[in-house]
Design an enzyme around this catalytic site. Structure first.
Site, mmCIF file in Angstrom:
data_model
loop_
_atom_site.group_PDB
_atom_site.id
_atom_site.type_symbol
_atom_site.label_atom_id
_atom_site.label_comp_id
_atom_site.label_asym_id
_atom_site.label_seq_id
_atom_site.Cartn_x
_atom_site.Cartn_y
_atom_site.Cartn_z
ATOM 1 N N LYS A 131 0.804 -1.220 0.000
ATOM 2 C CA LYS A 131 0.000 0.000 0.000
ATOM 3 C C LYS A 131 0.839 1.273 0.000
ATOM 4 O O LYS A 131 0.488 2.265 -0.635
ATOM 5 C CB LYS A 131 -0.938 -0.012 1.208
ATOM 6 N N GLU B 139 -2.679 7.070 8.254
ATOM 7 C CA GLU B 139 -3.491 7.904 7.379
ATOM 8 C C GLU B 139 -4.479 8.722 8.192
ATOM 9 O O GLU B 139 -4.879 8.326 9.290
ATOM 10 C CB GLU B 139 -4.298 7.051 6.389
ATOM 11 N N GLU C 287 -9.857 1.521 -5.560
ATOM 12 C CA GLU C 287 -10.713 1.841 -4.420
ATOM 13 C C GLU C 287 -10.362 3.217 -3.877
ATOM 14 O O GLU C 287 -9.192 3.544 -3.664
ATOM 15 C CB GLU C 287 -10.566 0.780 -3.323
ATOM 16 N N GLU D 220 -6.514 1.854 -2.405
ATOM 17 C CA GLU D 220 -5.723 0.732 -2.888
ATOM 18 C C GLU D 220 -6.284 0.280 -4.230
ATOM 19 O O GLU D 220 -7.379 0.679 -4.626
ATOM 20 C CB GLU D 220 -5.723 -0.433 -1.899
ATOM 21 N N ARG E 5 -7.402 -7.621 -9.688
ATOM 22 C CA ARG E 5 -8.145 -8.842 -10.028
ATOM 23 C C ARG E 5 -9.596 -8.463 -10.252
ATOM 24 O O ARG E 5 -9.984 -7.303 -10.097
ATOM 25 C CB ARG E 5 -8.051 -9.853 -8.879
#
Length: 625
Positions: A93, A177, A251, A269, A273
């Site tokens: 991340k 964060e 996202e 993130e 997939r």
């Protein structure tokens, strides 16, 4: 598409639905993921042995493992997904956020550096401003994540997050964060061919519990054209920055406190997939994302341009799980004695009636997906689809999902990631079967729920009366059922009387038609009436034995013929000893002693026809003996 498929399966999945659906199937090991689905070399060997050209990783296990991608390609096979390099760039991340900043994608204010000294991290939290979120660098699924509201709590939360991250991922590094007030989780579906990318609009996944998605929808409620364009462009920039190929999801965390604004979203993130919730995007765009995956993996360029894509209507997806909601959403197991999905909804499932929910894997039963011209219509269709979903043999979260679909705030589009926790007690309440549902269960226990004939309940002089016992949540229920005619009944249960009719395959209770269904199955009996209510059938011989144990009086549990009597007055008997045989419904039923004692009276003889409840044998009172 005419592409033959090869399924792989573990010991636990030998009889699974996907195995039966595929053209071929290969066994790959034991039930533990480490012994089967995570063994890349075994998967590649299975592909080579069957002549497969490509491997589709699904959305779990090795789907985001770059080492596996390299191994697949080294074996001369095609990996249906992005390159190993793209997965690596988005896998950690902190590195991903630096890359996104360079690509012009907005990121949440925070510390993504390598210095993991607790004092340094505490200082970074002070600079960002509380509340803050501690997140594992290699994390996912909510592990290694802690919210901290004030400086005094930081060190304990840091130690806890690091310990959890180390256990889960083998890496205790964290990032810090800014915690966004009234956060919404909105993600953008992207698709690339390695050079160019397009977005297929957004999904709102804000309805979460413990960072796990529960209901997803597309498009996001309250979304403006300006913000959709900004988020879509950010998603495309993210994909093109890493040369992304295939389906992916970017996202974002969104500040919903002042409405959706183009300056109020930040990169969180990228999932490299296909997402579990991809069907809602398919529903509003008309695009089959898996078909696109196969075409692009086969060497085609993007099947559509951005200007070719548009939104039609609104879609929801609800995740149906085998889990015990009142007990804290504990995962559940069990054999699905009955499973039926409603018409008019897309239900993606890997199980069938008779299958077992295994403790080895995620206990999802199905994804229930609906589409409608507007959000309000789609939400009503979701509620109807959930009400029409029937599961027996395991506890589920169906009632919880229905409560969410009917939640006033959710219906109004007031969604954020804290909605469920704020109203958890109300949403997690376990519905209790009313006397009407219990009365229907009593009819089911007597087999009176089946199709009726003109002679059902026929008797010469008076209505046919029967009694029946059921167990419901540990409580013994007793009901008296009077058959008034074909498909007409009077049921007394819980001290309440109900008039019930069945005509044309539908029930009416006290004159009101209902959509209720009664199903008898291997696990007992269920009444599906908006929610599902599970009852346990009670053998009338067990009831007779319990009554005999309590009162010493052995009664006929049903009308029948006394075939034999094995005792006489004055004889000593032990609990479980045979006392008599009653023939009923062309079957012989053995009546046994419910306790030790001495026979006081034999009140029936072989060859005698007796009514239900007739006294057959009486034991002496225990103080008499």
């Amino acid at each position: 598409m005419g592409v033959r498929t090869v399924a792989v399966y573990s010991d636990a999945d030998a009889g699974a639905r996907h195995v039966a659906m595929a053209d071929e199937a290969v066994h790959i090991g034991g039930p533990a993921p480490a012994d089967s689905y995570l063994k890349g070399d075994v998967l590649i060997a299975a592909a080579k042995a069957t002549g497969a050209e490509a491997i589709h990783p699904g959305y779990g296990f090795l789907s985001e493992n770059p080492d596996f991608v390299e191994a697949v390609e080294a074996a001369g096979l095609t990996f249906i997904g992005p390159s190993a390099e793209a997965i690596r760039k988005m896998g950690l991340k902190d590195a991903a956020k630096k890359l996104m900043e360079e690509a012009g994608v907005p990121v949440v204010p925070g510390y993504h550096g390598e210095n993991q000294d607790p004092e340094h991290l505490s200082g970074a939290a002070d600079a960002i401003g509380y509340p803050v979120l501690i997140k594992a660098v290699a994390g996912g699924g909510g592990k290694g994540m802690r919210k901290v509201d004030r400086p005094g709590d930081f060190m304990n939360a840091l130690a806890s997050a690091k310990g959890e991250a180390k256990t889960a991922f083998g890496n205790d590094a964290v990032l810090i964060e800014k915690f966004v007030q009234q956060p919404r989780h909105i993600e953008v579906q992207v698709f690339g061919d390695g050079t160019h990318a397009v977005h297929l609009f957004e999904r709102d996944c804000s309805l979460q519990r413990r960072h796990q998605k529960v209901i997803e929808e597309a498009p996001a409620p309250g979304m403006t054209a300006e913000m959709r364009a900004a988020m879509g462009q950010a998603g495309v920039r993210a994909a093109e920055a890493i040369g992304y190929k295939g389906a992916g999801t970017v996202e974002f965390i969104v500040d919903g406190s002042k409405g959706l604004r183009p300056d109020g979203f930040w990169f969180m993130e990228m999932n490299t997939r296909l997402q579990v919730e991809h069907p809602v995007t398919e529903a509003i765009t008309g695009i089959d994302l898996v078909e696109w995956q196969l075409r692009v993996a086969a060497g085609e360029s993007l099947p559509a341009r951005q200007e070719d894509l548009s939104i039609s209507g609104h879609a929801f997806e609800a995740r149906l799980y085998a889990e015990d909601v009142p007990k804290g959403f504990l995962p559940a197991t069990g054999t699905l004695a009955h499973l039926q999905f409603p018409e008019g909804a897309r239900c993606d499932t890997g199980v069938r009636a008779g299958d077992t929910i295994s403790p080895w894997y995620d206990p999802m039963i199905s994804k229930v997906i609906v589409h409608g011209p507007t959000r309000a219509v789609a939400l009503k269709r979701l509620d109807q689809a959930l009400a029409g979903t029937q599961v027996a043999g395991s506890v589920t979260n169906l009632a919880f999902l229905r409560a969410l679909a009917r939640h006033d705030g959710f219906a109004a589009g007031e969604v954020d990631t804290g909605l469920i926790d704020r109203d958890l007690d109300k949403l997690a309440a376990d519905p209790v079967a009313c006397s009407k549902a219990r009365a229907l269960a009593a009819l089911g226990a007597l087999g009176l729920h089946e199709a009726t004939g003109p002679l059902q309940g026929f008797s010469l002089w008076a209505p046919l009366k029967q009694s029946v016992a059921l167990d419901y949540r540990g409580e013994r229920l007793s009901a008296a059922v009077e058959t008034l005619g074909a498909g007409r009944f009077r049921v007394e249960i819980d001290g309440t009387m109900h008039e019930i009719t069945r005509s044309g395959g539908r029930w009416s209770v006290d004159g009101m038609p209902t959509a209720a269904e009664v199903v008898v199955h291997a696990a007992g009996l269920s009444v599906f009436w908006g929610n599902g209510y599970a009852f346990d059938l009670v053998d009338p011989l067990d009831v007779a034995a319990e009554d005999a144990a309590a009162s010493g009086l052995v009664k006929a549990p049903m009308p029948g013929l006394v075939k034999a009597v094995f005792v006489e007055a004055g004889q000593e008997v032990a609990a479980g000893d045979r006392l008599a045989i009653l023939e009923a419904m062309k079957m012989e039923h053995t009546l046994t002693a419910g306790r030790d004692g001495v026979v006081a009276e034999v009140l029936a003889s072989a060859g005698q026809q007796v009514e239900e409840g007739a006294a057959l044998i009486r034991l002496e009172e225990e103080d008499e003996a």
